[in-house]
Design an enzyme around this catalytic site. Sequence first.
Site, PDB file in Angstrom:
ATOM      1  N   ASN A  13     127.791   2.465  50.587  1.00  0.00           N
ATOM      2  CA  ASN A  13     127.118   2.609  51.876  1.00  0.00           C
ATOM      3  C   ASN A  13     125.590   2.645  51.707  1.00  0.00           C
ATOM      4  OD1 ASN A  13     126.813   5.182  54.317  1.00  0.00           O
ATOM      5  ND2 ASN A  13     127.505   3.126  54.772  1.00  0.00           N
ATOM      6  N   TRP A  14     125.105   3.475  50.785  1.00  0.00           N
ATOM      7  CA  TRP A  14     123.656   3.584  50.568  1.00  0.00           C
ATOM      8  C   TRP A  14     123.148   2.397  49.739  1.00  0.00           C
ATOM      9  CZ3 TRP A  14     119.424   4.498  52.519  1.00  0.00           C
ATOM     10  CH2 TRP A  14     118.312   5.039  51.908  1.00  0.00           C
ATOM     11  N   GLY A  15     123.921   2.009  48.750  1.00  0.00           N
ATOM     12  CA  GLY A  15     123.514   0.865  47.922  1.00  0.00           C
ATOM     13  C   GLY A  15     123.289  -0.372  48.782  1.00  0.00           C
ATOM     14  N   PHE A  42     131.219  -3.161  42.176  1.00  0.00           N
ATOM     15  CA  PHE A  42     132.502  -2.743  41.602  1.00  0.00           C
ATOM     16  C   PHE A  42     133.569  -3.490  42.404  1.00  0.00           C
ATOM     17  CE2 PHE A  42     136.117   0.273  41.551  1.00  0.00           C
ATOM     18  CZ  PHE A  42     136.283   0.412  40.188  1.00  0.00           C
ATOM     19  N   LYS A 207     121.429  19.783  48.707  1.00  0.00           N
ATOM     20  CA  LYS A 207     121.621  19.738  50.169  1.00  0.00           C
ATOM     21  C   LYS A 207     123.045  19.311  50.519  1.00  0.00           C
ATOM     22  CE  LYS A 207     121.796  15.193  50.775  1.00  0.00           C
ATOM     23  NZ  LYS A 207     122.797  14.442  51.535  1.00  0.00           N
ATOM     24  N   ARG A 271     128.237  12.812  55.884  1.00  0.00           N
ATOM     25  CA  ARG A 271     129.671  12.719  55.576  1.00  0.00           C
ATOM     26  C   ARG A 271     130.214  14.038  55.049  1.00  0.00           C
ATOM     27  NH1 ARG A 271     128.798   7.699  51.618  1.00  0.00           N
ATOM     28  NH2 ARG A 271     127.325   9.282  50.879  1.00  0.00           N
TER      29      ARG A 271
HETATM   30  N1  LIG Z   1     125.537   6.997  52.146  1.00  0.00           N
HETATM   31  C1  LIG Z   1     124.421   7.662  52.430  1.00  0.00           C
HETATM   32  O1  LIG Z   1     124.073   7.865  53.612  1.00  0.00           O
HETATM   33  C2  LIG Z   1     123.549   8.114  51.313  1.00  0.00           C
HETATM   34  C3  LIG Z   1     124.033   8.285  50.040  1.00  0.00           C
HETATM   35  N2  LIG Z   1     123.212   8.749  49.052  1.00  0.00           N
HETATM   36  C4  LIG Z   1     123.703   8.931  47.686  1.00  0.00           C
HETATM   37  O2  LIG Z   1     123.810   7.662  47.060  1.00  0.00           O
HETATM   38  C5  LIG Z   1     124.863   7.676  46.087  1.00  0.00           C
HETATM   39  C6  LIG Z   1     125.795   6.510  46.342  1.00  0.00           C
HETATM   40  O3  LIG Z   1     126.326   6.652  47.636  1.00  0.00           O
HETATM   41  P1  LIG Z   1     126.919   5.439  48.485  1.00  0.00           P
HETATM   42  O4  LIG Z   1     126.202   4.167  48.211  1.00  0.00           O
HETATM   43  O5  LIG Z   1     126.932   5.934  49.895  1.00  0.00           O
HETATM   44  O6  LIG Z   1     128.378   5.277  47.893  1.00  0.00           O
HETATM   45  P2  LIG Z   1     129.762   5.380  48.686  1.00  0.00           P
HETATM   46  O7  LIG Z   1     130.003   6.786  49.117  1.00  0.00           O
HETATM   47  O8  LIG Z   1     129.780   4.325  49.736  1.00  0.00           O
HETATM   48  O9  LIG Z   1     130.821   5.115  47.536  1.00  0.00           O
HETATM   49  C7  LIG Z   1     131.509   3.951  47.395  1.00  0.00           C
HETATM   50  C8  LIG Z   1     130.996   3.180  46.211  1.00  0.00           C
HETATM   51  O10 LIG Z   1     131.581   3.667  45.001  1.00  0.00           O
HETATM   52  C9  LIG Z   1     132.017   2.542  44.246  1.00  0.00           C
HETATM   53  N3  LIG Z   1     133.072   2.900  43.305  1.00  0.00           N
HETATM   54  C10 LIG Z   1     134.337   3.277  43.581  1.00  0.00           C
HETATM   55  N4  LIG Z   1     135.026   3.461  42.427  1.00  0.00           N
HETATM   56  C11 LIG Z   1     134.149   3.213  41.429  1.00  0.00           C
HETATM   57  C12 LIG Z   1     134.239   3.249  40.010  1.00  0.00           C
HETATM   58  N5  LIG Z   1     135.370   3.617  39.390  1.00  0.00           N
HETATM   59  N6  LIG Z   1     133.140   2.955  39.294  1.00  0.00           N
HETATM   60  C13 LIG Z   1     131.998   2.609  39.891  1.00  0.00           C
HETATM   61  N7  LIG Z   1     131.833   2.549  41.227  1.00  0.00           N
HETATM   62  C14 LIG Z   1     132.912   2.856  41.984  1.00  0.00           C
HETATM   63  C15 LIG Z   1     132.492   1.596  45.296  1.00  0.00           C
HETATM   64  O11 LIG Z   1     132.569   0.310  44.765  1.00  0.00           O
HETATM   65  C16 LIG Z   1     131.390   1.724  46.337  1.00  0.00           C
HETATM   66  O12 LIG Z   1     130.318   0.885  46.001  1.00  0.00           O
HETATM   67  C17 LIG Z   1     125.520   9.054  46.206  1.00  0.00           C
HETATM   68  O13 LIG Z   1     124.997   9.910  45.222  1.00  0.00           O
HETATM   69  C18 LIG Z   1     125.083   9.553  47.577  1.00  0.00           C
HETATM   70  O14 LIG Z   1     125.004  10.966  47.643  1.00  0.00           O
HETATM   71  C19 LIG Z   1     121.903   9.019  49.273  1.00  0.00           C
HETATM   72  C20 LIG Z   1     121.358   8.839  50.515  1.00  0.00           C
HETATM   73  C21 LIG Z   1     122.149   8.391  51.639  1.00  0.00           C
HETATM   74  O1  LIG Z   2     122.182  11.874  51.599  1.00  0.00           O
HETATM   75  C1  LIG Z   2     122.461  11.609  52.751  1.00  0.00           C
HETATM   76  C2  LIG Z   2     121.457  11.609  53.816  1.00  0.00           C
HETATM   77  O2  LIG Z   2     120.154  11.754  53.335  1.00  0.00           O
HETATM   78  C3  LIG Z   2     123.859  11.311  53.114  1.00  0.00           C
HETATM   79  O3  LIG Z   2     124.560  12.486  53.225  1.00  0.00           O
HETATM   80  P1  LIG Z   2     126.152  12.462  53.213  1.00  0.00           P
HETATM   81  O4  LIG Z   2     126.558  11.992  51.852  1.00  0.00           O
HETATM   82  O5  LIG Z   2     126.587  13.852  53.536  1.00  0.00           O
HETATM   83  O6  LIG Z   2     126.525  11.472  54.285  1.00  0.00           O
END
Ligand SMILES: NC(=O)C1=CN([C@@H]2O[C@H](COP(=O)(O)OP(=O)(O)OC[C@H]3O[C@@H](n4cnc5c(N)ncnc54)[C@H](O)[C@@H]3O)[C@@H](O)[C@H]2O)C=CC1
Ligand SMILES: O=C(CO)COP(=O)(O)O
Length: 353
Positions: A13-15, A42, A207, A271
Amino acid sequence: MSPRKVTIIGSGNWGSAIARIVGQTVKSFPDDFDSEVRMWVFEETVNGEKLSEIINTRHENVKYLPGKTLPTNVVAVTDLVQSCTGSQVLIFVVPHQFVKGICNQLVGKIPENTQAISLIKGVSTEKKGGLKLISEEIRDILKIDVSVLMGANLAPEVANDNFCEATIGCKRKAQDGMMLKRLFHTDNFRINVVEDAHTVELCGALKNVVACAAGFTDGLGFGDNTKAAVIRLGLMETTKFVEHYYPGSNLQTFFESCGIADLITTCYGGRNRKVCEAFVKTGKSLAEVEKEMLNGQSAQGPLTAEEVYLMLEKTNLTAKFPLFTAVHKICQGQMKAPELIDCLRNHPEHMQF
Ligand SMILES: NC(=O)C1=CN([C@@H]2O[C@H](COP(=O)(O)OP(=O)(O)OC[C@H]3O[C@@H](n4cnc5c(N)ncnc54)[C@H](O)[C@@H]3O)[C@@H](O)[C@H]2O)C=CC1
Ligand SMILES: O=C(CO)COP(=O)(O)O
């Protein structure tokens, strides 16, 4: 120096939301950055099609960021090593439980002058039970410099181009910090750079634990006053935690987007809040509600709470961090959610007469 190639390691989602930004900014700074951005995916199958192929043909991550177009210069690559080969900038953005496995696959393949930046909110635990930042984990395994980017950045809102801010924490603001700022800074995603990187990163990780507490109080039916107390006490514990384990932080950093702003947005719209509210309301396990509500995305708070708890327990500090401790125990089923209110009521912050 020739333009740097950039790789995004992660496509959740963030990526995916950050790929929309980086795919644009690289084109604005052709002297600094190569115009093609590789994104490690992935691989998985979505409705019979490979996700990487959907991204490369339809320019949309239909699973993790549906409805948003990715720039055509963002190219999905499923081979991790291939996605990073020749890149001078690596953006790490995967759920934190996968970092070690990913870095181990890259050992010996990444030149030491590569710049990394971690957007990952979480912490790592070493085998002996000590706390390690994710940036330290990446640095220790790959022997490269790692900065961090954290902030009040719910990915769906960033992908809508709604105005927000973020904080980059790095060692050398004038050199690496400014180069990284050019990679992320846009009209609607405003970056401040600070050199207090440990504090930036710990704010981002902790947080998520506080957001779980906010979700529990929402699930119990308490209102915004209670949530404000959770945010305030969570912030107090965050400042104390940082001061104890990484002394020398700058108080100002807690007022950056990575600090108070991220606490607010995550405790209202994140989330972690959502799954923890459902956990209390439905009585289902956290794993179940995460699976039902997040479609493969990952809430990092419960895991971070466990890692933080192990550290607090090891250093005999659980009594000084009742909110962090309660979140872990509630997630584990060792404490009932309503007991959180007693922890808040008897918080050391209230015990000075
Ligand atoms: N989503 C958001 O709003 C935000 C997220 N973050 C942080 O960014 C980081 C990544 O979060 P998201 O991009 O939201 O991820 P996500 O919560 O959407 O996780 C899914 C990702 O994990 C991958 N995945 C699943 N199994 C896997 C495996 N075995 N090996 C490697 N990858 C695998 C999936 O392919 C997918 O790309 C986290 O630390 C999150 O806290 C930071 C700011 C905002
Ligand atoms: O880091 C985030 C907003 O800055 C996203 O938070 P959540 O993983 O709780 O959705």
